[in-house]
Design an enzyme around this catalytic site. Structure first.
Site, mmCIF file in Angstrom:
data_model
loop_
_atom_site.group_PDB
_atom_site.id
_atom_site.type_symbol
_atom_site.label_atom_id
_atom_site.label_comp_id
_atom_site.label_asym_id
_atom_site.label_seq_id
_atom_site.Cartn_x
_atom_site.Cartn_y
_atom_site.Cartn_z
ATOM 1 C CD GLU A 195 18.058 -81.024 -5.200
ATOM 2 O OE1 GLU A 195 18.231 -79.823 -5.321
ATOM 3 O OE2 GLU A 195 17.636 -80.847 -3.490
ATOM 4 C CB SER A 263 17.951 -98.305 8.933
ATOM 5 O OG SER A 263 19.048 -98.065 9.814
ATOM 6 C CG ASP A 335 14.361 -83.530 -0.827
ATOM 7 O OD1 ASP A 335 15.207 -83.638 -0.854
ATOM 8 O OD2 ASP A 335 12.931 -83.336 -1.562
ATOM 9 C CG ASP A 338 15.090 -78.300 -2.248
ATOM 10 O OD1 ASP A 338 14.988 -79.587 -2.525
ATOM 11 O OD2 ASP A 338 14.026 -77.673 -2.067
#
Length: 821
Positions: A195, A263, A335, A338
């Site tokens: 971000e 991974s 996600d 924030d």
């Protein structure tokens, strides 16, 4: 003269004798902490005697009559082999490193205190189910039994590092294990930094097409264009700041960009298996250390045997198998973070703006004790959105307007995190359906959980998915205004919103950290994914044969062919190959022609013994640097690794992306061919200075050494030669056998991140399953098990992953009997 000579001889002899005595004393003290595996130890806290049988690779096989005693013995075994590693991780989570390391770790401690990791772990203890609480308490008792034995019998303080960094060793607590899970979540996180980088880059590149070039979306259905960051956050401008914080502090727990979670995992059902039963392969990728993060262990529980990879300090097999199921993990790239820009009250800076007006920060004082310095007192501040982070961390000052602060929302900060209960329950699961059901308790870190039993295969995203409003200003891709109600999280989605792939008709599921779903926001999972390249090679290998075996899965796990090299080299070199006149030896032109000749005949295999991978990697790195440096200025230093989609967009001129080839400050108009030629010359100059001009004799493995460095002693002269493990390795950033380069420093191609654990599970014959570590079981550099498995790992070999007791006893290195006092 003779007197002087005799005196010098006497002084030299005395110095050698004293040095020898000193070395012997150091060796004696260090060797005292080597665990005795063939021993009987009386301990308190057991309900019955326990046997810890170590096979010839140092893997403990724990046999007990109760599950409590099994977890007790696991704690004891972890403390025998990895006590320093456990202590260091606990201190990191607690924000108490500076008590040992002084001012070098103050910034790390400040971050962990501000995130409140350890207090949240303490609160989460009460959220665990009864079975997990029992396991946590028994495990802690086993760790403490080993600590008591060390103190009672003067066993070298438990590890050599404790002589160098002397501090009281507190008893292990259940909350310590939960804190380590949260610490792993932090180490695997990436969206905070993404971000910030996207915000900083958008301030420099107002053209959304150019932003899409350098920070591209994974190909697939498009994502709606984002508004400019300057429109979202009043007070920012198009002239971004470039105040750099320098390298990350010592033991910084947030991985650099490109080194967060990664991974591989894939599974085949009975229709795609040559043996008529299910198969699975898994290799979680982490930053390399010595010893490795993982530790192999087998427990005999009431539900049956469980074997696989554990993390010292955590009483669970995180990836492995039981008699009924096998499971593996890959980073999901959900996600789950924030950033929020919080406006301060101009009349009272102890308040911040909310949808309902100004509100007081929740504050608390926290004191950091610092070795050889005065303590530091922090004022921790929280908003409704999460902890407030200072502008000095993560370059937040560059995107935070005056009279504002930045807060972080993150699922791992839940005070009721039941991820440990889910991990424990997986070991008891009796079927794939049971495993998927108990996985609902995972909160953070989010992972893709791949599971097989004898009949079925599945992959499911586990972990809490933040519920964002459909009207969120930035859709979570940029820091947003914290007082806007549409930007705030609205809890989490129910577990049935998490993507799951169960028994697909094609018979194979898998993940290489690639984009897994293409759902509209806010059910999208993520806009930023960890892979767009390895998955193409994986698809080819999986679909290249009708049925698979354990060996074909191993072959895929160890595959070193770069589809990225195969795709990009014809693009960037299209106008360079087989052009121009012959040049005399010793000229730059001749060196370039030799390099192009080698690359023209290369199949893209990143083999450690070949020169072409080094030529290719150096060329691509120099090319990206030339493309972005004039446009991004100092911000170009944030893009330390080659972005394949960016290079492809530029050389295919997607939406005018070839504009990157023209140097803004140059009087002439450069073409992409010009830049490719200049970049190749740059690469060859760098190679000549560092590796010589004999291109045909170059070895990729010399530059691409796996760096299993000791996090403390690895920089100490002399000791580093005993504690650091360096291995020539194949693979690269974009191969299935992934070996991620450092991206910076004198040698940006050092292999610093990859599969520290590999496992392959075959349910046609479960005891033929195999696994391996990248170092060894022991954290003690004087132990033969410090690096013995690393030799096998480098060669692509494995050891048996068997629950057969007789096989474990064959050529074992000892049996430790824990008996009740």
């Amino acid at each position: 003269m003779a007197l002087i000579f005799r005196t010098l001889v006497w002084l030299t002899t005395a110095s050698l004798v004293l040095a020898t005595i000193g070395v012997l004393i150091v060796y004696y003290l260090a060797s005292r902490s080597l665990p005795e595996y063939d021993n009987t130890v009386p301990v308190s806290g057991l309900t019955a005697d326990v046997e810890i049988l170590r096979d010839n690779s140092g893997v403990p096989h724990i046999f007990s009559t109760s599950d409590r005693d099994a977890f007790f013995a696991l704690g004891y075994a972890h403390a025998q082999d990895r006590l320093w590693q456990m202590t260091l991780m606990r201190r990191t989570a607690q924000g108490r490193l500076s008590e040992l390391f002084g001012t070098r770790t103050v910034e790390t401690d400040k971050l962990l205190r501000r995130l409140d990791i350890y207090p949240r772990a303490v609160q989460s203890v009460a959220a665990q189910d009864a079975r997990t609480l029992d396991a946590l308490e028994s495990y802690a008792a086993g760790v403490n039994a080993r600590i008591s034995e060390i103190n009672r019998d003067s066993l070298g303080r438990g590890a050599p590092e404790f002589f160098v960094f002397n501090a009281p060793l507190a008893p292990w607590q259940p909350a310590d294990s939960l804190a380590l899970v949260k610490l792993m979540a932090l180490q695997l996180s990436s969206h905070l930094r993404e971000e910030v980088l996207r915000a900083r880059t958008s301030l420099l590149l107002p053209d959304e097409n150019r932003l899409a070039d350098i920070l591209p979306d994974i190909p697939g259905a498009g994502v709606a264009a984002l508004p400019e960051y300057a429109q979202l956050v009043p007070g920012t401008s198009g002239e971004t700041q470039f105040a750099q914080g320098g390298p990350d502090p010592l033991f910084w727990p947030v991985a650099p960009r490109g080194l967060a979670g990664a991974s591989n995992a894939w599974a085949a059902d009975e229709t795609r298996s040559a043996t008529g039963s299910t198969l699975m392969a898994n290799d979680p990728h982490l930053q390399f250390t010595a010893p490795a993060t993982w530790y192999l262990a087998r427990l005999q529980l009431s539900s049956g045997g469980v074997i696989g990879a554990t993390i010292p300090g955590i009483p669970a097999v995180m990836a492995g198998r039981s008699d009924a199921i096998a499971w593996g993990l890959t980073s999901s790239y959900l996600d789950d973070q924030d950033l929020f820009i919080e406006e301060l009250n101009p009349d009272n800076r102890e308040q911040y703006r909310t949808p309902d007006g100004f509100k007081n920060f929740v504050t608390r004082r926290s004191i950091i004790e610092i070795k050889d310095s005065e303590p530091v007192t922090l004022t921790l501040r929280w908003t409704d959105n999460g902890p407030v982070l200072p502008g000095t961390q993560f370059d937040l000052a560059t995107i935070t307007p005056p009279d504002h602060v930045t807060a972080l929302s993150w699922t791992a900060l839940s005070p009721r995190d039941t991820s440990m209960s889910a991990a424990i329950a997986l070991m008891y699961a009796t079927s794939l359906e049971d495993a998927l059901a108990v996985s609902k308790a995972f909160v953070a870190p989010s992972q893709n959980l791949t599971v097989i039993d004898g009949d079925s295969i599945a992959m499911k995203l586990v972990g809490a998915m933040p519920r964002r409003d459909a009207g969120h200003q930035s859709q979570g891709r940029l820091p947003s205004l914290g007082w806007r109600s549409e930007n705030r999280w609205q809890g989490v989605f129910p577990d049935d919103s998490n993507p799951v792939f169960l028994n697909p008709t094609g018979g194979i599921v898998g993940n290489t950290n690639n984009k897994t779903v293409d759902r509209p926001f806010p059910l999208h999972v993520s806009f930023d994914w960890g892979d767009s390249q390895r998955v193409m090679r994986w698809q080819g290998l999986m679909q290249g044969r009708e049925v698979h075996t354990r060996d074909s899965f191993i072959e895929a796990q160890l595959d070193t062919v770069s589809v990225t090299a195969r795709a990009l080299l014809p693009l960037i070199g299209a106008d360079l190959w087989f052009t121009g006149e012959a040049a005399p030896d010793g000229t730059p032109e001749r060196l370039r022609q030799r390099a192009l000749d080698l690359l023209a005949n290369w199949n893209g295999e990143m083999n450690e013994h070949m020169p072409e991978p080094l030529l290719y990697s150096a060329w691509l790195r120099a090319l990206q640097e030339r493309l972005i440096r004039d446009d991004l200025g100092p911000l170009a230093s944030e893009f330390t690794r080659v972005e394949p989609l960016f290079i492809e967009r530029v050389y295919r001129d997607v939406d005018g992306a070839s504009a990157w080839c023209n140097v803004i400050r140059s009087a002439i108009d450069e073409t992409c061919t010009d830049i490719a030629r200049l970049a190749l010359d740059d690469a060859l100059v760098w190679i000549s200075e560092n590796w010589g001009t004999s291109l045909e004799s170059l070895r990729w493995g010399d530059a691409h050494q796996a760096t299993h460095d000791h996090p403390v002693l690895g920089e100490v002269p002399i000791l580093r030669y005993f504690t650091n493990i360096r291995q020539s390795t194949s693979g690269g950033d974009h191969t299935l056998m992934r070996g991620r380069g450092a991206g910076e420093g004198p040698n940006p191609f050092l292999n610093v991140h990859g599969a520290a654990y590999r496992g392959v599970y075959d349910f046609a014959d479960p005891d033929s399953s195999v696994f391996i570590l990248s170092t060894g079981q022991s954290g003690h550099f004087l132990s033969r098990h410090y690096d013995d498995l690393g030799t096998l790992w480098r060669r692509g070999e494995y050891i048996p992953m068997s629950l057969d007791v007789d096989l474990a006893r064959a050529a074992s290195v000892g049996a430790t009997r824990l008996v009740r006092e």
